[in-house]
Design an enzyme around this catalytic site. Structure first.
Site, mmCIF file in Angstrom:
data_model
loop_
_atom_site.group_PDB
_atom_site.id
_atom_site.type_symbol
_atom_site.label_atom_id
_atom_site.label_comp_id
_atom_site.label_asym_id
_atom_site.label_seq_id
_atom_site.Cartn_x
_atom_site.Cartn_y
_atom_site.Cartn_z
ATOM 1 N N ASN A 77 17.515 8.769 -9.979
ATOM 2 C CA ASN A 77 18.501 9.847 -9.912
ATOM 3 C C ASN A 77 19.875 9.314 -9.556
ATOM 4 O OD1 ASN A 77 19.614 10.870 -7.057
ATOM 5 N ND2 ASN A 77 17.666 9.802 -6.776
ATOM 6 N N ASN A 136 21.783 8.467 6.649
ATOM 7 C CA ASN A 136 21.594 8.019 5.281
ATOM 8 C C ASN A 136 22.390 6.752 5.039
ATOM 9 O OD1 ASN A 136 21.639 7.581 2.553
ATOM 10 N ND2 ASN A 136 21.839 9.747 1.993
ATOM 11 N N PHE A 137 21.711 5.607 5.235
ATOM 12 C CA PHE A 137 22.320 4.306 4.974
ATOM 13 C C PHE A 137 21.738 3.701 3.709
ATOM 14 C CE2 PHE A 137 23.010 3.485 9.807
ATOM 15 C CZ PHE A 137 24.106 4.343 9.799
ATOM 16 N N CYS A 139 21.698 5.599 0.270
ATOM 17 C CA CYS A 139 22.036 6.139 -1.049
ATOM 18 C C CYS A 139 22.728 5.058 -1.879
ATOM 19 C CB CYS A 139 22.937 7.349 -0.886
ATOM 20 S SG CYS A 139 23.264 8.141 -2.463
ATOM 21 N N CYS A 347 -21.006 -2.361 -18.178
ATOM 22 C CA CYS A 347 -20.035 -2.890 -19.147
ATOM 23 C C CYS A 347 -20.089 -2.114 -20.461
ATOM 24 C CB CYS A 347 -20.355 -4.368 -19.402
ATOM 25 S SG CYS A 347 -19.308 -5.123 -20.670
ATOM 26 N N CYS A 357 -8.862 -13.423 -19.531
ATOM 27 C CA CYS A 357 -9.238 -14.695 -18.910
ATOM 28 C C CYS A 357 -9.037 -15.850 -19.881
ATOM 29 C CB CYS A 357 -10.689 -14.631 -18.439
ATOM 30 S SG CYS A 357 -11.121 -16.012 -17.355
ATOM 31 N N CYS A 380 -14.656 -20.002 -12.685
ATOM 32 C CA CYS A 380 -14.033 -18.832 -12.057
ATOM 33 C C CYS A 380 -13.343 -19.201 -10.737
ATOM 34 C CB CYS A 380 -15.079 -17.748 -11.807
ATOM 35 S SG CYS A 380 -14.401 -16.281 -11.001
#
Lengths: 434, 444
Positions: A77, A136-137, A139, A347, A357, A380
């Site tokens: 915003n 508000n430090f 914005c 699976c 992988c 692995c």
């Protein structure tokens, strides 16, 4: 039934779900609706100094990114602080607080970096009966260009200075809201503490461009062919926010400093995670802006049910419980050895684990001619990528090797001893294990 | 008084005018863009995807779905057309529930596959509505090929050959191209003249000359074609209809289901098509279902499909069987026709129950009658008479994997050739592969 009530730096609320300073808390109408819906508190959208209010753009203020089925994952915003007259906001705050004395009413403030400006606004806010203020430090757009918001939050000395002014000029608890648009969030938190802050709240929004319009060649949201960075929030920012919260919670300098957790809180679970990392409550915005105020019912019932299940009677019972387990990489146990395991029954043979992988990792998954996938334990490294890309819950799991077994990859016997990098022989600065 | 469902005999105009349009509207309506995005998001982009393996034309399905996801449906369509130039029709008529969607891992996971057919329809529609052709013809090779039959196999073969720069003469016995796409499938699977439009779109590749009204063995000779062209591809389909071998087959009201389906597809005004109050369709394949469902949709009161074996042996897929049931068609299994009763015109069919105790199908002796003004035979088709010199076995032209027949420079594919499964998509694959083989042969 678990007790969800929160006492955050002396500010009481029936539950730990506050609405963050943002459009949902900009006026009486919305805030009354929020309290009716069950929100525990609000941080009223940031008030500026007396005088002509700021103006907002008259084109789009928001941009977004979406997941499947346009599920909103991140919102950005470029709205500024309240664009309504100060006196009107103050009257409305007073009126709402009077009707909802059990709810937390925090007022977010942003005035120029001059002590007189703060001295002027603090008494009039106090007069509304508000329970506390949030500085508000954070914005990141518009106001920062005018030397406020993130422009203050990015300079620890300013944070300390302004916080001190506020503490000296009001009886109300002071919460300092931190910007994530810095390199080390511990520094501004330490500054806030030095200035006497009762708490910090984080994170404010992250500088962002949500997308680029490839026809207009402009960032989105686009105003007359141009765009600017806005503040990013929503589910996408939660991992970043959790880390910043954890850093402050485990920093010896700030350990114990109350934290109000903000960033992508969407369900009860998100809130529980923030509290587990040491937060006394959480603030919500994007989820409410996406789904409306009603979501607080799910949040409250979910948190309560989970607490009952775990045997936590109050928020204090699990607050900060995860903090001791946040550590530095160098302290992770290198002797903890796991191997991926694929449940053939579960699976569905999509092969995503294999592609991931084989193409991008360690060639540790085997695919048979008839699409049976299995893990090669001798390859692995337990990276967890297969678990993360698998579309089926619990199909691939990490199975811990038992001490005494031999790791087929390293051919070494799994040790039952904790050992980390600090003592590892490959570490040039290793210290001998004691 | 206008006719209705209960009007006795074989009558037209049983329904209100607007009911026809409603009954014969698109079976699977096309996706809206957002629906397509949601459906595409369900694809897991499987490795060596089972859906692609299951597709007779080997379309890279995960890739085209990802291209839809990424907002590029026309690129998705190209991925489809590269493998299957009739991807638009296949998206409509493929029994996806026994091909790609059956193989989809989400079918295994949750019994709800990614809707591949509808996604393919979305992409191909998006492309074809531009009326552009996705491919450019290569430089003329100077070679010419005769393709006999402008159905799915012939069209696919002709397109691939033309694309590679050969000159193609495409012959068909009918006055319109498309083969079974145009004449052999239910109207609700190909609305708005899709088959016809698809042929016109396909021909944009250039280099294909159409010759209608040319039938092999009558106005066309294989020897002449072989002499005048460098190669010949036969895709003549199955032109004969199997006999019922029941008494009374010659009575009025007894007809071939394929003719009914063709007439219906070519009709300008469905209310002029006569349909019986009581219709019996004998057979168990897709043709039987198409004939039965469409009879019902034309306003027949009672429609039955009677099949000599159990439902599990029916050629029609489970989806097609369910479709028939949902339209009110009764499926009677394990019964074979004995005789058609009636004085000149059919009035009913007598059936005998059957059983198979491992030594072949036998009648049990128990019989029953089903009222029938109209009886449609849908018990399979057979190869018409083939020119001498072509090796024919079990009613099909014998071909190699590449589609080569026993005759030099003659290839064959589609329903007339061995090895297929009588599916549109298989015919397309065979046509394409034969074209590749012909090309190699001509240029090698």
């Amino acid at each position: 039934m678990a007790d969800l009530s929160a006492n955050f730096v002396g500010i009481k609320s029936p539950n730990p779900f506050w609405l963050a300073s943002a459009p949902p808390t900009d006026k009486e109408y919305n805030v009354r609706r929020a309290f009716e819906a069950g929100w525990g508190g609000v941080v009223w959208k940031t008030l500026g100094a007396e005088g002509p209010p700021v103006v907002n753009v008259n084109g789009p203020r928001y941009g977004a990114i979406w997941g499947a089925d346009r599920r909103l994952l991140g919102l950005n915003n470029i709205e500024l602080i309240t664009d309504r007259p100060l006196q009107q906001n103050l009257q409305e705050i007073k009126s709402v607080k009077k009707d909802y004395p059990d709810r937390a009413m925090i007022v977010s403030l942003m005035v120029p970096c001059e002590e007189d400006a703060w001295k002027a606004i603090l008494p009039v806010v106090e007069e509304t009966g508000a329970d506390g203020i949030e500085l508000n430090f954070g914005c990141p757009h518009g106001m920062a260009e005018r030397g406020m918001g993130a422009a203050v939050g990015q300079v620890p000395e300013y944070i300390e200075m302004v916080t001190r002014w506020c503490k000296q000029n009001t009886r109300m608890p002071v919460i300092v809201k931190l910007t994530p648009n810095i390199t080390d969030v511990r520094k501004p938190a330490e500054a806030a503490k030095r200035g006497g802050a009762d708490a910090v709240s984080l994170i404010n929004t992250i500088n962002s461009i949500t997308s680029v319009n490839l026809d207009a060649m402009s960032p989105e949201p686009m105003i007359d062919g141009k765009g600017t960075h806005g503040g990013y929030c929503g589910p996408a920012v939660k991992p970043i926010a959790l880390n910043m919260v954890a850093e402050i919670a485990r920093n010896p300098e700030t350990h114990g400093l109350p934290i109000s957790g903000i960033g992508g809180v969407t369900t009860w679970r998100d809130a529980a995670e923030y509290i587990a990392l040491g937060c006394g409550n959480t603030q919500v915005c994007t989820a409410a802006m996406t789904y409306g105020f009603k979501i607080v019912t799910e949040m409250a019932s979910g948190l309560s049910a989970w607490m009952d299940e775990k045997g936590y009677a109050t928020l204090e019972d699990f607050k900060g419980k995860a903090v001791p387990n946040v550590t530095d990489w160098q302290y992770l146990n290198l002797n903890h050895i796991t191997k991926a395991h694929i449940d053939e029954e579960a699976c569905i043979q999509c092969g995503r684990c294999y592609a991931a992988c084989e193409d991008t990792s360690h060639q540790a998954i085997e695919m048979s001619d008839d699409r049976v996938f299995s893990v090669k334990d001798d390859e692995c490294v337990a990276c967890n990528l297969c678990v993360n890309v698998c579309p089926i819950d619990d199909c691939i799991t990490m199975v811990e090797m038992v001490p005494g077994e031999t790791d087929p990859r390293t051919k070494e016997i799994v040790s039952d001893q904790y050992a980390n990098w600090t003592t590892h022989p490959n570490n040039p600065s290793a210290t001998a294990a004691e | 008084m206008p006719n209705n469902e209960r009007t006795p005999g074989i009558e037209s105009g049983r329904l209100a005018a607007e009911q026809y349009a409603q009954n014969f509207s698109d079976l699977h309506p096309a996706y809206e863009t957002h629906e397509a995005a949601v459906a595409a998001d369900r694809c897991y982009f499987c490795y060596d995807a089972p859906c692609t393996t299951a597709c007779p034309t080997d379309i890279d399905i995960p890739m085209f779905i990802r291209q839809i996801q990424a907002g590029m449906p026309k690129e998705a369509a190209k991925t489809i057309f590269e493998q299957n130039i009739l991807g638009g029709m296949c998206a409509r008529v493929c029994p996806t529930e026994t091909l790609c969607e059956e193989a989809c891992v989400r079918e295994a996971a949750e019994g709800k596959p990614v809707e591949i057919g509808r996604l393919q329809r979305y992409a191909t529609d998006d492309y074809m509505q531009t009326d552009k052709h996705p491919f450019v013809r290569s430089a003329d090779t100077g070679k010419s090929v005769a393709v006999v039959g402008a159905g799915p196999a012939g069209l696919s073969c002709a397109h691939r050959l033309a694309m590679k720069g050969h000159s193609v003469d495409l012959f068909d016995a009918r006055e319109k191209s498309g083969g079974l796409n145009e004449f052999g499938i239910a109207a609700y699977k190909s609305v708005n003249n899709f088959a016809e439009r698809e042929v016109a779109w396909l021909l944009q590749i250039g280099g294909i000359t159409l010759h209608h009204g040319k039938k092999l063995g009558e106005t066309l000779s294989l020897d002449t074609l072989s002499a005048s062209h460098d190669a010949v591809f036969l895709a003549v389909g199955l032109s004969g209809v199997n006999a019922l071998r029941a008494d009374g087959e010659d009575k009025n009201g007894v007809a071939d289901a394929v003719d009914f389906i063709a007439d219906l597809r070519q009709a300008d005004d469905l209310s002029t098509l006569a349909v019986g109050r009581n219709v019996v369709v004998i057979g168990g394949g897709m043709t039987a279902v198409d004939a039965a469902v469409q009879s019902k949709l034309l306003g027949a009161q009672n429609v039955s499909i009677v099949y000599r074996r159990g439902r599990d042996r029916m050629g029609a897929s489970e989806f097609e069987q369910d479709l028939a049931a949902s339209k009110g068609v009764q499926i009677i299994e394990n019964a074979q026709p004995k005789r058609i009763l009636g004085n000149g015109a059919a009035q009913s069919v007598q059936f005998e129950y059957t059983e198979d105790k491992g030594s072949g199908l036998k009648g049990t002796g128990e019989t029953f009658e089903v009222p029938a003004d109209q009886v449609y035979k849908a018990i399979g088709q057979q190869l018409g008479e083939m020119p001498g010199g072509l090796n024919v076995e079990n009613g099909k032209i014998v071909v190699s994997e590449a589609g080569q027949t026993s005759m030099l420079n003659v290839w064959a594919g589609g329903d007339c050739a061995s090895g297929g499964d009588d599916l549109t998509v298989t015919a397309v694959a065979e046509g394409r592969d034969a074209a590749e083989s012909i090309h190699q042969n001509l240029m090698g």
